[in-house]
Design an enzyme around this catalytic site. Structure first.
Site, PDB file in Angstrom:
ATOM      1  N   ASP A  27       2.026   5.127   2.307  1.00  8.62           N
ATOM      2  CA  ASP A  27       1.280   4.002   3.311  1.00  8.62           C
ATOM      3  C   ASP A  27       1.364   4.256   5.004  1.00  8.62           C
ATOM      4  O   ASP A  27       1.454   3.314   5.419  1.00  8.62           O
ATOM      5  CB  ASP A  27       1.634   2.675   2.762  1.00  8.62           C
ATOM      6  CG  ASP A  27       1.509   2.353   1.441  1.00  8.62           C
ATOM      7  OD1 ASP A  27       0.319   2.926   0.966  1.00  8.62           O
ATOM      8  OD2 ASP A  27       2.123   1.700   0.843  1.00  8.62           O
ATOM      9  N   LYS A  30      -1.763   8.018   6.068  1.00 11.21           N
ATOM     10  CA  LYS A  30      -2.291   9.437   5.840  1.00 11.21           C
ATOM     11  C   LYS A  30      -3.771   9.419   5.893  1.00 11.21           C
ATOM     12  O   LYS A  30      -4.418  10.433   6.343  1.00 11.21           O
ATOM     13  CB  LYS A  30      -1.570  10.063   4.581  1.00 11.21           C
ATOM     14  CG  LYS A  30      -0.221  10.069   4.427  1.00 11.21           C
ATOM     15  CD  LYS A  30       0.421  10.338   3.231  1.00 11.21           C
ATOM     16  CE  LYS A  30       0.137   9.348   1.876  1.00 11.21           C
ATOM     17  NZ  LYS A  30       0.963   8.190   2.204  1.00 11.21           N
ATOM     18  N   GLY A  54      -3.530   4.695  -2.114  1.00 12.70           N
ATOM     19  CA  GLY A  54      -4.435   3.971  -1.594  1.00 12.70           C
ATOM     20  C   GLY A  54      -4.520   4.170   0.024  1.00 12.70           C
ATOM     21  O   GLY A  54      -3.680   3.946   0.878  1.00 12.70           O
ATOM     22  N   HIS A  55      -5.533   5.224   0.173  1.00 13.53           N
ATOM     23  CA  HIS A  55      -5.579   5.600   1.492  1.00 13.53           C
ATOM     24  C   HIS A  55      -6.819   4.949   2.193  1.00 13.53           C
ATOM     25  O   HIS A  55      -7.829   5.125   1.909  1.00 13.53           O
ATOM     26  CB  HIS A  55      -5.714   7.173   1.534  1.00 13.53           C
ATOM     27  CG  HIS A  55      -4.759   7.873   0.990  1.00 13.53           C
ATOM     28  ND1 HIS A  55      -4.879   9.105   0.775  1.00 13.53           N
ATOM     29  CD2 HIS A  55      -3.416   7.356   0.408  1.00 13.53           C
ATOM     30  CE1 HIS A  55      -3.614   9.557  -0.012  1.00 13.53           C
ATOM     31  NE2 HIS A  55      -3.038   8.501   0.154  1.00 13.53           N
ATOM     32  N   GLN A 235       1.330   9.435  -1.698  1.00 19.89           N
ATOM     33  CA  GLN A 235       2.658   8.992  -1.828  1.00 19.89           C
ATOM     34  C   GLN A 235       3.699   9.605  -0.540  1.00 19.89           C
ATOM     35  O   GLN A 235       2.868   9.986   0.526  1.00 19.89           O
ATOM     36  CB  GLN A 235       3.532   9.101  -3.091  1.00 19.89           C
ATOM     37  CG  GLN A 235       2.957   8.448  -4.071  1.00 19.89           C
ATOM     38  CD  GLN A 235       1.484   8.994  -4.653  1.00 19.89           C
ATOM     39  OE1 GLN A 235       1.685  10.105  -5.185  1.00 19.89           O
ATOM     40  NE2 GLN A 235       0.389   8.135  -4.913  1.00 19.89           N
TER      41      GLN A 235
HETATM   42  P1  GDP Z   1      -1.816   5.659   3.507  1.00 19.33           P
HETATM   43  O1  GDP Z   1      -1.654   5.572   2.150  1.00 19.33           O
HETATM   44  O2  GDP Z   1      -0.676   6.545   3.982  1.00 19.33           O
HETATM   45  O3  GDP Z   1      -3.062   6.392   3.832  1.00 19.33           O
HETATM   46  O4  GDP Z   1      -1.678   4.421   4.286  1.00 19.33           O
HETATM   47  P2  GDP Z   1      -2.523   3.145   3.881  1.00 19.33           P
HETATM   48  O5  GDP Z   1      -3.869   3.272   4.040  1.00 19.33           O
HETATM   49  O6  GDP Z   1      -1.959   2.657   2.534  1.00 19.33           O
HETATM   50  O7  GDP Z   1      -1.724   2.029   4.701  1.00 19.33           O
HETATM   51  C1  GDP Z   1      -1.961   2.015   6.297  1.00 19.33           C
HETATM   52  C2  GDP Z   1      -2.734   0.823   6.915  1.00 19.33           C
HETATM   53  O8  GDP Z   1      -2.496   1.014   8.171  1.00 19.33           O
HETATM   54  C3  GDP Z   1      -4.191   1.008   6.608  1.00 19.33           C
HETATM   55  O9  GDP Z   1      -4.657  -0.206   6.379  1.00 19.33           O
HETATM   56  C4  GDP Z   1      -4.639   1.739   8.074  1.00 19.33           C
HETATM   57  O10 GDP Z   1      -6.160   1.285   8.288  1.00 19.33           O
HETATM   58  C5  GDP Z   1      -3.697   1.071   8.865  1.00 19.33           C
HETATM   59  N1  GDP Z   1      -3.476   1.930  10.033  1.00 19.33           N
HETATM   60  C6  GDP Z   1      -3.268   3.151  10.172  1.00 19.33           C
HETATM   61  N2  GDP Z   1      -3.002   3.626  11.470  1.00 19.33           N
HETATM   62  C7  GDP Z   1      -3.108   2.469  12.077  1.00 19.33           C
HETATM   63  C8  GDP Z   1      -2.451   2.481  13.408  1.00 19.33           C
HETATM   64  O11 GDP Z   1      -2.137   3.168  14.145  1.00 19.33           O
HETATM   65  N3  GDP Z   1      -2.378   0.716  13.692  1.00 19.33           N
HETATM   66  C9  GDP Z   1      -2.565   0.162  12.839  1.00 19.33           C
HETATM   67  N4  GDP Z   1      -2.655  -1.308  13.281  1.00 19.33           N
HETATM   68  N5  GDP Z   1      -3.167   0.236  11.730  1.00 19.33           N
HETATM   69  C10 GDP Z   1      -3.175   1.448  11.386  1.00 19.33           C
HETATM   70  P1  IMO Z   2      -0.104   6.371  -0.906  1.00 16.71           P
HETATM   71  O1  IMO Z   2      -0.483   7.663  -1.205  1.00 16.71           O
HETATM   72  C1  IMO Z   2       3.292   3.621  -1.573  1.00 16.71           C
HETATM   73  C2  IMO Z   2       5.274   3.733  -5.386  1.00 16.71           C
HETATM   74  C3  IMO Z   2       5.089   2.533  -6.398  1.00 16.71           C
HETATM   75  C4  IMO Z   2       6.513   2.530  -6.947  1.00 16.71           C
HETATM   76  C5  IMO Z   2       6.571   4.152  -7.147  1.00 16.71           C
HETATM   77  C6  IMO Z   2       6.251   4.535  -8.617  1.00 16.71           C
HETATM   78  O2  IMO Z   2      -1.006   5.288  -0.725  1.00 16.71           O
HETATM   79  O3  IMO Z   2       1.081   6.376   0.249  1.00 16.71           O
HETATM   80  P2  IMO Z   2       3.848   4.999  -9.922  1.00 16.71           P
HETATM   81  O4  IMO Z   2       2.699   4.117 -10.026  1.00 16.71           O
HETATM   82  O5  IMO Z   2       3.536   5.999  -8.752  1.00 16.71           O
HETATM   83  O6  IMO Z   2       4.531   5.374 -10.933  1.00 16.71           O
HETATM   84  O7  IMO Z   2       4.971   4.136  -8.843  1.00 16.71           O
HETATM   85  O8  IMO Z   2       5.850   4.678  -6.075  1.00 16.71           O
HETATM   86  N1  IMO Z   2       3.849   4.182  -4.838  1.00 16.71           N
HETATM   87  C7  IMO Z   2       3.503   3.863  -3.514  1.00 16.71           C
HETATM   88  N2  IMO Z   2       4.037   3.345  -2.708  1.00 16.71           N
HETATM   89  N3  IMO Z   2       2.224   4.310  -1.196  1.00 16.71           N
HETATM   90  C8  IMO Z   2       1.698   4.859  -2.600  1.00 16.71           C
HETATM   91  O9  IMO Z   2       0.772   5.666  -2.284  1.00 16.71           O
HETATM   92  C9  IMO Z   2       2.457   4.861  -3.597  1.00 16.71           C
HETATM   93  N4  IMO Z   2       2.382   5.278  -4.833  1.00 16.71           N
HETATM   94  C10 IMO Z   2       3.172   5.138  -5.561  1.00 16.71           C
HETATM   95  O10 IMO Z   2       4.969   1.211  -5.513  1.00 16.71           O
HETATM   96  O11 IMO Z   2       7.478   1.953  -6.066  1.00 16.71           O
HETATM   97 MG    MG Z   3      -1.375   3.801   0.877  1.00 14.18          MG
END
Ligand code: GDP
Ligand code: IMO
Ligand code: MG
Length: 450
Positions: A27, A30, A54-55, A235
């Site tokens: 999270d 990416k 979840g991106h 991840q």
């Molecule tokens: P990922 O799994 O690595 O793609 O990250 P996620 O999407 O799960 O979580 C990142 C969250 O931060 C998302 O809701 C993005 O829209 C948000 N985000 C990404 N870059 C920035 C930033 O520079 N500032 C803020 N405030 N939010 C950001």
């Molecule tokens: P993105 O790509 C954050 C965590 C779960 C748990 C562990 C194992 O959005 O960064 P699983 O269901 O994969 O067997 O769970 O990994 N986990 C993540 N945490 N971002 C993710 O993906 C994750 N995908 C799995 O919360 O701790």
């Molecule tokens: Mg994510």
């Protein structure tokens, strides 16, 4: 051998293919970074994980959450690839494709799914939940998507691959029967019938058929034609099955090694590695998090960073930036540069902290330990820096940042041992600083499209 390596050298593309991956516990943002860099690539390829990812990507205020489909899909004309290292739940895949279609994004003609990718079966989800319940207090905190059990079947050599859904139905039938009866032995008093599982898989295969492909060959040919590929990680390094905080990890290689095994590409195809790091640290699920905060400060980061899981909605645990973690990630992945995200979330704090080491019973540690007990009892060593009161939110140039924020970034780079090529100051594509004279310019030249 010599001929093959010469051929490889000759077909290197003019544009560089790079991996973009997580350096912390996921999270990091990416999705945003992959989306904003996509105009520089012809292909975006996911190499591991499943719909546990979840991106989130915002485009002009519209929110898209990608789980299985690469985050490059929002750019028309870009081909998106799901590699053999990914585990595919057909139901989740179709749901995502249908949702994208409703939002005006068509995948047909530009989605390719590896014929060798393993399939998540309906009872993998059940087994995931059951295994967590059996672990009780020691649960991993999985996303309950069946990821672990699907990879278990893959490694156990009883998995079902996408290509198995497309032909030789008697063989598929045999596999499904054996798998379902194994499952019935695990789940007490269970008598699941193999037939509906088989019928569903055949129907799923039929819908997937137009997208199924020899992905390794496709990527090889694309790169031979001079096209560049972005390898998208899900991840992160600290959730990697080998290099993460085992057993509190996911079941795949999220770090750079996964690119080669998960797509069938040579390490020589990876021209650069960009690590995505949040300006602080978060984690969702169980397992140690040395810089974890509690109380008001944790709440403040969670609320202003909107730190709730994109897949499960769970509140993310929040803490200060941990340079021990990012230094470790830099080594494991050979990071060329960082994309530092969410700097704006720290706006308005009176002070900010960077963790540079751990105090442990074994003394001061500056390298990330394998032993979870050591990690769980580690006391972070912090450097405290002044915060900034004027906003970084939306900044597009380094000069737009308050001096304290610039100092924070500079010190973060020093203690992490890697410099920031990108600094993200908001969730939108536009809210980004791309630094000249960074790895980004060396990969894409002056004409970097962001
Ligand atoms: P990922 O799994 O690595 O793609 O990250 P996620 O999407 O799960 O979580 C990142 C969250 O931060 C998302 O809701 C993005 O829209 C948000 N985000 C990404 N870059 C920035 C930033 O520079 N500032 C803020 N405030 N939010 C950001
Ligand atoms: P993105 O790509 C954050 C965590 C779960 C748990 C562990 C194992 O959005 O960064 P699983 O269901 O994969 O067997 O769970 O990994 N986990 C993540 N945490 N971002 C993710 O993906 C994750 N995908 C799995 O919360 O701790
Ligand atoms: Mg994510």
């Amino acid at each position: 051998m010599i001929v093959a390596s010469l051929q490889y050298h000759m077909c290197r593309m003019s544009n560089t293919s790079i991996a973009v991956l997580g350096t912390q516990w996921g999270d990091e943002g990416k999705g945003k970074i992959v989306d904003m860099l996509t105009p520089n690539f012809s292909v975006v390829a996911r190499y591991q994980g499943g719909h546990n990812a979840g991106h989130t990507v915002y485009v002009k205020g519209q929110k898209f959450v990608l789980h299985l489909i690469p985050s490059g899909i929002l750019h028309p004309g870009v081909t998106c690839v799901i590699g053999n290292g990914v585990v595919v739940d057909p139901k989740a895949l179709f749901k995502e494709i249908d949702e994208l279609a409703r939002m005006g994004i068509a995948v047909d003609g530009r989605l390719r799914i590896s014929e060798k990718a393993h399939v998540i079966l309906p009872y993998h989800r059940e087994l995931d939940v059951l295994s967590e319940a059996r672990r009780g207090e020691r649960k991993i905190g999985t996303t309950s998507r069946g990821i672990g059990p699907a990879y278990e079947d893959k490694i156990g050599r009883r998995g079902i691959r996408v290509c198995d859904l497309l032909s030789d139905f008697p063989a598929l039938q045999e596999e499904v029967r054996e798998n379902v009866s194994a499952r019935n032995r695990i789940i007490k008093d269970s008598t699941l019938d193999w037939r509906p599982v088989f019928d569903q898989l055949v129907a799923d295969g039929e819908r997937m058929r137009p997208w199924v492909n020899d992905v390794s060959l496709f990527l090889w040919q694309a790169m031979k034609e001079g096209k560049s590929v972005m390898f998208e990680g899900a991840q992160a390094t600290l959730l990697d099955i080998d290099h993460g905080t085992y057993p509190f990890v996911t079941s795949s290689n999220a770090s750079v090694g996964g690119v080669c095994t998960g797509l069938g590409v040579s390490p020589k195809a990876i021209g650069g590695v960009l690590g995505v790091a949040k300006a602080y640290t978060t984690r969702v699920g169980e397992g140690p998090l040395p810089t974890e905060l509690s109380g008001e400060l944790a709440e403040r980061l969670r609320e202003s960073g909107q730190e709730y899981g994109a897949s499960t909605g769970r509140p993310r645990r929040c803490g200060w930036y941990d340079a021990v973690v990012v230094r470790y990630s830099a080594r494991i992945n050979g990071l060329d540069a960082l994309a530092l995200t969410k700097l704006d979330v720290l706006d308005g704090l009176s002070e900010v902290k960077l963790c540079t080491g751990y105090r442990t019973a074994q003394g001061l540690l500056t390298e990330f330990p394998a032993n979870l007990k050591t990690l769980a009892s580690a006391e972070p060593v912090y450097e405290t820096m002044p915060g900034w009161s004027s906003p970084t939110k939306g900044a597009k140039r380094m000069d737009d940042l308050p001096v304290e924020a610039r100092r924070y970034v500079q010190r973060l780079e020093e203690v992490s041992g890697v410099s920031c090529a990108i600094i993200s100051t908001g969730s939108d594509r536009e809210e980004t600083i791309v630094r000249p004279d960074s790895a980004i310019t060396s990969w894409f030249g002056e004409s970097v499209r962001a």
